[in-house]
Structure formats: C-alpha cells, structure tokens
Design a protein around this motif. Structure first.
Motif, PDB file in Angstrom:
ATOM      1  N   TYR A   4      11.198 -13.787 -19.909  1.00  0.00           N
ATOM      2  CA  TYR A   4      10.151 -12.902 -19.336  1.00  0.00           C
ATOM      3  C   TYR A   4      10.237 -13.510 -17.915  1.00  0.00           C
ATOM      4  CZ  TYR A   4       5.365 -11.642 -18.126  1.00  0.00           C
ATOM      5  OH  TYR A   4       4.365 -11.162 -17.307  1.00  0.00           O
ATOM      6  N   ARG A   5      10.251 -12.410 -16.884  1.00  0.00           N
ATOM      7  CA  ARG A   5      10.628 -12.493 -15.455  1.00  0.00           C
ATOM      8  C   ARG A   5       9.213 -12.616 -14.799  1.00  0.00           C
ATOM      9  NH1 ARG A   5      15.592 -12.939 -13.898  1.00  0.00           N
ATOM     10  NH2 ARG A   5      17.183 -12.158 -15.451  1.00  0.00           N
ATOM     11  N   GLY A   6       8.029 -12.644 -15.456  1.00  0.00           N
ATOM     12  CA  GLY A   6       6.801 -12.632 -14.879  1.00  0.00           C
ATOM     13  C   GLY A   6       6.327 -11.321 -14.511  1.00  0.00           C
ATOM     14  N   GLY A   7       5.126 -11.127 -13.660  1.00  0.00           N
ATOM     15  CA  GLY A   7       4.644 -10.007 -13.535  1.00  0.00           C
ATOM     16  C   GLY A   7       3.415  -9.623 -14.272  1.00  0.00           C
ATOM     17  N   SER A   8       2.248  -8.950 -13.659  1.00  0.00           N
ATOM     18  CA  SER A   8       1.097  -8.659 -14.696  1.00  0.00           C
ATOM     19  C   SER A   8       1.435  -7.667 -15.483  1.00  0.00           C
ATOM     20  CB  SER A   8      -0.017  -8.515 -13.530  1.00  0.00           C
ATOM     21  OG  SER A   8       0.315  -7.324 -12.693  1.00  0.00           O
ATOM     22  N   ILE A   9       0.618  -7.816 -16.500  1.00  0.00           N
ATOM     23  CA  ILE A   9       0.625  -6.707 -17.393  1.00  0.00           C
ATOM     24  C   ILE A   9      -0.416  -5.777 -17.522  1.00  0.00           C
ATOM     25  CG2 ILE A   9       0.612  -6.304 -20.148  1.00  0.00           C
ATOM     26  CD1 ILE A   9       1.719  -9.176 -20.622  1.00  0.00           C
ATOM     27  N   SER A  10      -0.116  -4.443 -17.045  1.00  0.00           N
ATOM     28  CA  SER A  10      -0.971  -3.528 -16.478  1.00  0.00           C
ATOM     29  C   SER A  10      -2.256  -3.474 -17.943  1.00  0.00           C
ATOM     30  CB  SER A  10      -0.656  -2.239 -16.262  1.00  0.00           C
ATOM     31  OG  SER A  10      -1.577  -1.167 -16.101  1.00  0.00           O
ATOM     32  N   THR A  11      -3.390  -3.341 -17.666  1.00  0.00           N
ATOM     33  CA  THR A  11      -4.455  -3.165 -18.722  1.00  0.00           C
ATOM     34  C   THR A  11      -4.983  -1.568 -18.704  1.00  0.00           C
ATOM     35  OG1 THR A  11      -6.231  -3.994 -17.200  1.00  0.00           O
ATOM     36  CG2 THR A  11      -5.049  -5.523 -18.751  1.00  0.00           C
ATOM     37  N   GLU A  12      -4.606  -1.052 -17.521  1.00  0.00           N
ATOM     38  CA  GLU A  12      -4.995   0.387 -17.206  1.00  0.00           C
ATOM     39  C   GLU A  12      -4.293   1.408 -18.491  1.00  0.00           C
ATOM     40  OE1 GLU A  12      -6.641   1.769 -14.853  1.00  0.00           O
ATOM     41  OE2 GLU A  12      -7.150  -0.269 -13.648  1.00  0.00           O
ATOM     42  N   PRO A  13      -5.093   2.109 -18.720  1.00  0.00           N
ATOM     43  CA  PRO A  13      -4.781   3.183 -20.054  1.00  0.00           C
ATOM     44  C   PRO A  13      -3.651   4.208 -19.314  1.00  0.00           C
ATOM     45  CG  PRO A  13      -6.859   3.926 -19.107  1.00  0.00           C
ATOM     46  CD  PRO A  13      -6.479   2.565 -18.405  1.00  0.00           C
ATOM     47  N   ARG A  14      -2.713   4.566 -20.371  1.00  0.00           N
ATOM     48  CA  ARG A  14      -1.720   5.552 -19.660  1.00  0.00           C
ATOM     49  C   ARG A  14      -2.302   6.969 -19.741  1.00  0.00           C
ATOM     50  NH1 ARG A  14       3.199   4.983 -24.053  1.00  0.00           N
ATOM     51  NH2 ARG A  14       1.175   5.312 -25.643  1.00  0.00           N
ATOM     52  N   VAL A  54      -6.046  11.305 -20.703  1.00  0.00           N
ATOM     53  CA  VAL A  54      -6.374   9.826 -20.724  1.00  0.00           C
ATOM     54  C   VAL A  54      -6.128   9.227 -21.955  1.00  0.00           C
ATOM     55  CG1 VAL A  54      -7.530   7.726 -19.914  1.00  0.00           C
ATOM     56  CG2 VAL A  54      -7.671   9.931 -18.458  1.00  0.00           C
ATOM     57  N   GLU A  55      -5.248   8.246 -22.552  1.00  0.00           N
ATOM     58  CA  GLU A  55      -5.186   7.757 -23.843  1.00  0.00           C
ATOM     59  C   GLU A  55      -6.323   6.655 -23.895  1.00  0.00           C
ATOM     60  OE1 GLU A  55      -1.191   6.233 -26.140  1.00  0.00           O
ATOM     61  OE2 GLU A  55      -1.605   4.886 -24.478  1.00  0.00           O
ATOM     62  N   VAL A  56      -7.069   6.794 -24.863  1.00  0.00           N
ATOM     63  CA  VAL A  56      -8.537   5.821 -24.981  1.00  0.00           C
ATOM     64  C   VAL A  56      -8.368   5.014 -26.125  1.00  0.00           C
ATOM     65  CG1 VAL A  56      -9.876   7.436 -23.646  1.00  0.00           C
ATOM     66  CG2 VAL A  56      -9.608   7.564 -26.273  1.00  0.00           C
ATOM     67  N   ALA A  57      -7.194   5.475 -27.340  1.00  0.00           N
ATOM     68  CA  ALA A  57      -6.958   4.471 -28.212  1.00  0.00           C
ATOM     69  C   ALA A  57      -5.442   4.737 -28.683  1.00  0.00           C
ATOM     70  CB  ALA A  57      -7.994   5.009 -29.475  1.00  0.00           C
ATOM     71  N   ALA A  58      -4.819   3.527 -27.774  1.00  0.00           N
ATOM     72  CA  ALA A  58      -3.314   3.768 -28.254  1.00  0.00           C
ATOM     73  C   ALA A  58      -2.789   3.130 -29.388  1.00  0.00           C
ATOM     74  CB  ALA A  58      -2.661   2.785 -26.921  1.00  0.00           C
ATOM     75  N   SER A  59      -3.458   2.363 -30.171  1.00  0.00           N
ATOM     76  CA  SER A  59      -3.034   1.820 -31.375  1.00  0.00           C
ATOM     77  C   SER A  59      -3.388   2.813 -32.465  1.00  0.00           C
ATOM     78  CB  SER A  59      -3.875   0.519 -31.699  1.00  0.00           C
ATOM     79  OG  SER A  59      -5.449   0.853 -31.718  1.00  0.00           O
ATOM     80  N   ALA A  60      -3.957   3.915 -32.299  1.00  0.00           N
ATOM     81  CA  ALA A  60      -4.239   4.985 -33.286  1.00  0.00           C
ATOM     82  C   ALA A  60      -3.082   5.787 -33.678  1.00  0.00           C
ATOM     83  CB  ALA A  60      -5.642   5.893 -32.947  1.00  0.00           C
ATOM     84  N   ARG A  61      -2.936   6.234 -34.967  1.00  0.00           N
ATOM     85  CA  ARG A  61      -1.675   6.996 -35.300  1.00  0.00           C
ATOM     86  C   ARG A  61      -2.373   8.432 -35.530  1.00  0.00           C
ATOM     87  NH1 ARG A  61      -0.129   3.976 -32.666  1.00  0.00           N
ATOM     88  NH2 ARG A  61       1.745   2.326 -32.941  1.00  0.00           N
ATOM     89  N   PRO A  62      -2.062   9.440 -34.951  1.00  0.00           N
ATOM     90  CA  PRO A  62      -1.421   9.441 -33.236  1.00  0.00           C
ATOM     91  C   PRO A  62      -2.361   8.861 -32.339  1.00  0.00           C
ATOM     92  CG  PRO A  62      -2.158  11.637 -34.078  1.00  0.00           C
ATOM     93  CD  PRO A  62      -2.339  10.853 -35.144  1.00  0.00           C
ATOM     94  N   PRO A  63      -1.928   8.445 -31.196  1.00  0.00           N
ATOM     95  CA  PRO A  63      -3.020   7.842 -30.319  1.00  0.00           C
ATOM     96  C   PRO A  63      -4.253   8.966 -29.964  1.00  0.00           C
ATOM     97  CG  PRO A  63      -0.726   7.566 -29.604  1.00  0.00           C
ATOM     98  CD  PRO A  63      -0.829   8.598 -30.694  1.00  0.00           C
ATOM     99  N   VAL A  64      -5.272   8.404 -29.440  1.00  0.00           N
ATOM    100  CA  VAL A  64      -6.442   9.351 -29.157  1.00  0.00           C
ATOM    101  C   VAL A  64      -6.305   9.669 -27.814  1.00  0.00           C
ATOM    102  CG1 VAL A  64      -8.889   9.522 -29.305  1.00  0.00           C
ATOM    103  CG2 VAL A  64      -7.807   8.613 -31.213  1.00  0.00           C
ATOM    104  N   CYS A  65      -6.359  10.703 -27.225  1.00  0.00           N
ATOM    105  CA  CYS A  65      -6.467  10.962 -26.033  1.00  0.00           C
ATOM    106  C   CYS A  65      -7.587  11.864 -25.329  1.00  0.00           C
ATOM    107  CB  CYS A  65      -5.247  11.744 -25.418  1.00  0.00           C
ATOM    108  SG  CYS A  65      -3.821  10.690 -25.481  1.00  0.00           S
TER     109      CYS A  65
END
Length: 238
Positions: A4-14, A54-65
């Motif tokens: 892992y080379r560092g860098g912040s993990i984005s918390t913004e929704p896709r 906007v993807e509001v629930a990425a873990s759902a199947r399928p994702p909720v947008c």
C-alpha cells in the motif's frame, strides 16, 4: 507482495460516470421508487432531469442510486454539520475556593459566582481550604459546603458529597440545566436584547447621554467568555 503506497481513501459517494455496475435500484428526485433499471437508463434520466446520479447504498445488490443535485446536497450536509458543531456543548468544571471562616460579604460574592456557573450549565468544584488549627475542625468546612448547597439548590444539586482531600474538603455541584439548554436560553436572551434595542433605539441613546451628564462615571460588570467546545477549569481563591 502487495504494497500500500499511501494516499487517502475517498469517502465521497460515486456519481454519474464513476458508477461501474450494470444496473441500479433507482430512487427518483422526490424519493419515489423507480425500480431496478440499467445504468445507462439511470444516467439518461439524470440528464433529462438535469441532476446527478448518486450512489447512496453501494453495499446493496444492486446498488441504490438517487437522482439529486449533488452540489446542493453537499452544501446542505456541510451546513448541518456546522450547525451541529455549533450546538455541541462540553461539560466544563469550574472551581471555587473558600476558607472555613469566610467573611459574609466574601461568601455572597463566591456564591454569586457559583450561581452564574450553574446557570451556564457548568459543574462547580467547591474547595474548602484548611490552614493551621483549622484542620482539626473539619466540621466547619462541612457545614459551609452544606450551606452553599442549600443556597443554590434551585440551580444545582450535590453530585459529589463533601470529602476530605489532604488539607482541603471538596464537593462537586452539578447543574439542573443541561449545557445545551443554557446555551439556547443565552442565545434567545441575546436575540431578545437585540430586538428590544432595535425597537427602542432612543433608550440606549438616552442612557449614553445620562452617562455623559454624570461625568462619564459608568461602571460595567466584567464579562467572562468561555469556549463551549473546549473543557476548562476556572479557579477563584478566597
């Protein structure tokens, strides 16, 4: 080996083209359920409404947008977070020090400080300081603490009963009113004063003129400012 080379993990929704799934469960601009649709169809609807997907629930199947104005959503979320921080209150413990044989006038002054602290929603640590032969008569300090607690019982309660701590005797008073309630009342009182000053501009002018007529001999009570976001401890020695 993975590294892992560092860098912040984005918390913004896709949003929009960054969403990489074949289909999504779509929610309309007003919260209505559109159903499961292909991603291409969801993006097409977003363009028709001139909104973002906007993807509001990425873990759902399928994702909720959801179709929304993402820029407006981010601004409103930031304002809500700012308001929450503004209303956040931290418990502050003040300290008031007294002597067992305190003068009546000094006692009234100290009690006035305790009353002010409790009205602000702060806890107050009362310390009775014994010196010399006073240490052989702890009942003097105990009676003084009980007297003070009785005098302010409409504003606070005994959170920690009097106890001996070396040469001192300590008691903690807690406010009946929560810090957030005290802050809200203070803001309301300030708004009321501003409204009254705006409705009666001549009153403050008359008061100023009277002060000049008296030779400018006006006294103002000191105002102590405390940060609501940073716990602190104020001490006053007898």
């Amino acid at each position: 080996m993975w590294c892992y080379r560092g860098g912040s993990i984005s918390t913004e929704p896709r949003i929009n083209d960054r969403i990489r799934v074949p289909e999504v469960r779509l929610v309309g601009p007003s919260g209505e359920q559109v159903g499961i649709v292909p991603l291409a169809k969801a993006l097409e609807l977003a363009q028709e409404y001139d909104l973002d997907l906007v993807e509001v629930a990425a873990s759902a199947r399928p994702p909720v947008c959801k179709l929304m104005d993402y820029g407006k959503f981010k601004y409103e979320s930031a304002m809500k977070a700012r308001e929450a921080r503004k209303n956040q209150a931290h418990t502050v413990i003040k300290e008031m020090k007294l002597r067992p044989k305190i003068d009546p006038h000094d006692y009234d002054t100290k009690k006035g400080h305790v009353v002010r602290f409790l009205k602000q929603g702060d806890k107050v640590k009362i310390t009775i300081m014994f010196r010399g032969r006073e240490q052989s008569r702890p009942e003097l300090g105990y009676r003084l603490l009980q007297r003070l607690a009785t005098d302010v019982e409409d504003l606070g309660f005994i959170e920690s009963n009097p106890k001996q701590d070396g040469r001192n005797m300590i008691m903690v008073l807690g406010p009946h009113k929560k810090k957030t309630e005290a802050m809200a009342e203070a803001r309301e009182a300030q708004a009321a004063r501003k409204a009254e000053a705006k409705a009666n501009p001549g009153r403050s002018q008359n008061a100023a003129e009277e002060g000049v007529a008296d030779g400018g001999n006006t006294e103002s009570a000191p105002v102590e400012a405390e940060s609501a976001e940073t716990p602190a401890e104020a001490s006053a020695e007898a």
